[in-house]
Design a protein around this motif. Structure first.
Motif, short mmCIF file in Angstrom:
data_model
loop_
_atom_site.label_atom_id
_atom_site.label_comp_id
_atom_site.label_asym_id
_atom_site.label_seq_id
_atom_site.Cartn_x
_atom_site.Cartn_y
_atom_site.Cartn_z
N ALA A 177 0.83 -1.20 0.00
CA ALA A 177 0.00 0.00 0.00
C ALA A 177 0.87 1.25 0.00
CB ALA A 177 -0.93 0.00 1.20
N ALA A 178 0.41 2.25 -0.74
CA ALA A 178 1.13 3.52 -0.81
C ALA A 178 0.70 4.43 0.33
CB ALA A 178 0.87 4.19 -2.15
N SER A 179 1.42 5.53 0.50
CA SER A 179 1.12 6.49 1.56
C SER A 179 -0.20 7.21 1.27
CB SER A 179 2.25 7.50 1.71
OG SER A 179 3.46 6.86 2.06
N ARG A 180 -0.91 7.52 2.34
CA ARG A 180 -2.12 8.33 2.26
C ARG A 180 -2.12 9.29 3.44
NH1 ARG A 180 -7.36 5.12 -0.16
NH2 ARG A 180 -6.33 4.26 -2.00
N PRO A 181 -2.88 10.37 3.35
CA PRO A 181 -2.86 11.34 4.45
C PRO A 181 -3.25 10.75 5.80
CG PRO A 181 -3.83 12.33 2.50
CD PRO A 181 -3.63 10.88 2.18
N VAL A 182 -4.18 9.79 5.81
CA VAL A 182 -4.64 9.22 7.07
C VAL A 182 -4.53 7.70 7.00
CG1 VAL A 182 -6.55 9.02 8.71
CG2 VAL A 182 -6.28 11.12 7.36
N ALA A 183 -3.99 7.10 8.06
CA ALA A 183 -3.95 5.65 8.20
C ALA A 183 -4.69 5.27 9.48
CB ALA A 183 -2.52 5.13 8.23
N VAL A 184 -5.53 4.26 9.38
CA VAL A 184 -6.28 3.76 10.53
C VAL A 184 -5.89 2.31 10.74
CG1 VAL A 184 -8.57 3.36 11.52
CG2 VAL A 184 -8.19 5.33 9.99
N VAL A 185 -5.51 1.95 11.98
CA VAL A 185 -5.13 0.58 12.31
C VAL A 185 -6.18 0.01 13.26
CG1 VAL A 185 -3.42 -0.93 13.35
CG2 VAL A 185 -2.68 1.04 11.99
N ALA A 186 -6.72 -1.13 12.89
CA ALA A 186 -7.63 -1.86 13.77
C ALA A 186 -6.87 -3.06 14.34
CB ALA A 186 -8.87 -2.31 13.01
N VAL A 187 -6.52 -2.99 15.63
CA VAL A 187 -5.80 -4.09 16.27
C VAL A 187 -6.88 -5.09 16.70
CG1 VAL A 187 -4.11 -4.75 18.02
CG2 VAL A 187 -4.04 -2.46 17.00
N ASN A 188 -7.32 -5.90 15.75
CA ASN A 188 -8.46 -6.79 15.98
C ASN A 188 -8.02 -8.26 16.10
OD1 ASN A 188 -7.73 -6.87 13.26
ND2 ASN A 188 -9.79 -7.40 12.57
N GLY A 189 -6.89 -8.47 16.75
CA GLY A 189 -6.42 -9.83 16.95
C GLY A 189 -5.09 -10.05 16.25
N GLY A 190 -4.75 -11.31 16.10
CA GLY A 190 -3.49 -11.64 15.48
C GLY A 190 -2.37 -11.70 16.50
N PRO A 191 -1.22 -12.24 16.11
CA PRO A 191 -0.08 -12.33 17.04
C PRO A 191 0.48 -10.96 17.40
CG PRO A 191 0.58 -12.95 14.81
CD PRO A 191 -0.90 -12.77 14.77
N GLU A 192 1.32 -10.94 18.41
CA GLU A 192 1.89 -9.67 18.88
C GLU A 192 2.70 -8.98 17.79
OE1 GLU A 192 2.28 -6.67 21.64
OE2 GLU A 192 1.08 -8.50 21.80
N ASP A 193 3.45 -9.76 17.04
CA ASP A 193 4.29 -9.14 16.01
C ASP A 193 3.44 -8.54 14.89
OD1 ASP A 193 3.43 -11.55 15.02
OD2 ASP A 193 5.36 -12.13 14.16
N ALA A 194 2.19 -9.00 14.75
CA ALA A 194 1.31 -8.41 13.73
C ALA A 194 0.96 -6.98 14.10
CB ALA A 194 0.03 -9.24 13.58
N ALA A 195 0.70 -6.74 15.38
CA ALA A 195 0.41 -5.38 15.83
C ALA A 195 1.62 -4.48 15.65
CB ALA A 195 -0.04 -5.39 17.29
#
Length: 205
Positions: free
Chosen positions: A155-173
């Motif tokens: 993915a390319a850069s955009r003015p706003v990035a939103v991260v949903a930490v909705n699970g997954g291993p620790e290194d994924a976050a």
């Protein structure tokens, strides 16, 4: 310019002009005065090469002028906002954040959403048609783009990035926050468990 024929020159014979009695001489007919020559038709020409604008000059206190620096501007650090949410509610919190951004005037193409666990339903649906079609929509930049941490590096850069930490291993976050921080131009919104997120951010993300 059109050429105008010259008046014929009259040469007298070598014996000199013949004498004509004054009584038989007729008054010379006045010759019309030629008007101004018509202007030559203009020819369409090609425009000359455009000259680059001169560099902006800055004036110092002593009156000397200095050219403005032409190097690239330093990248701005995005502002970080944390929205507390559980792993099960992080995706819904991200959706609400996106809605607020759009209501505030952000263009849909300004927003990138990254998930750490289960894919967003939109991403899962679009990927079912193949990655070529999926990334073509990303490249068009016309709408909010949803992706997950496993493929978000493209993915390319955009003015706003939103991260949903909705699970997954620790290194994924860790990977998602690091990637989103590098892709966000002005604002980074993180939705998830504050304790987990702060520990990741405190690690230098």
């Amino acid at each position: 310019m059109p050429l105008i024929p010259e008046e014929p020159q009259i040469h007298e014979s070598a014996q000199g002009p013949r004498a004509t009695p004054a009584s038989s001489r007729t008054a010379p007919t006045p010759r019309p005065v030629p008007g101004p020559r018509p202007a030559a038709p203009s020819r369409p020409g090609r425009p000359g090469p455009l000259r680059p604008a001169p560099p902006v000059q800055r004036t110092s206190r002593d009156g000397a002028t200095k050219p403005a620096p032409s190097g690239p501007a330093a990248p701005a650090t995005p502002q970080i906002q944390l929205i507390p949410a559980s792993a099960e509610g992080a995706l819904d919190a991200a959706e609400e954040a996106v809605d607020l951004l759009l209501d505030s005037g952000r263009a849909p193409g300004d927003i990138l959403v990254i998930t750490t666990g289960e894919q967003h339903p939109w991403a899962a649906h679009e990927l079912s048609f193949g990655e070529t079609s999926y990334w073509a929509q990303h490249d068009a930049g016309d709408d909010v783009f949803y992706t997950d941490v496993t493929i978000a590096a493209r993915a390319a850069s955009r003015p706003v990035a939103v991260v949903a930490v909705n699970g997954g291993p620790e290194d994924a976050a860790v990977s998602a926050l690091s990637l989103a921080h590098s892709r966000a131009g002005a604002l980074l919104i993180v939705c998830g468990d504050p304790q987990r997120i702060n520990s990741v951010l405190g690690a230098g993300v």
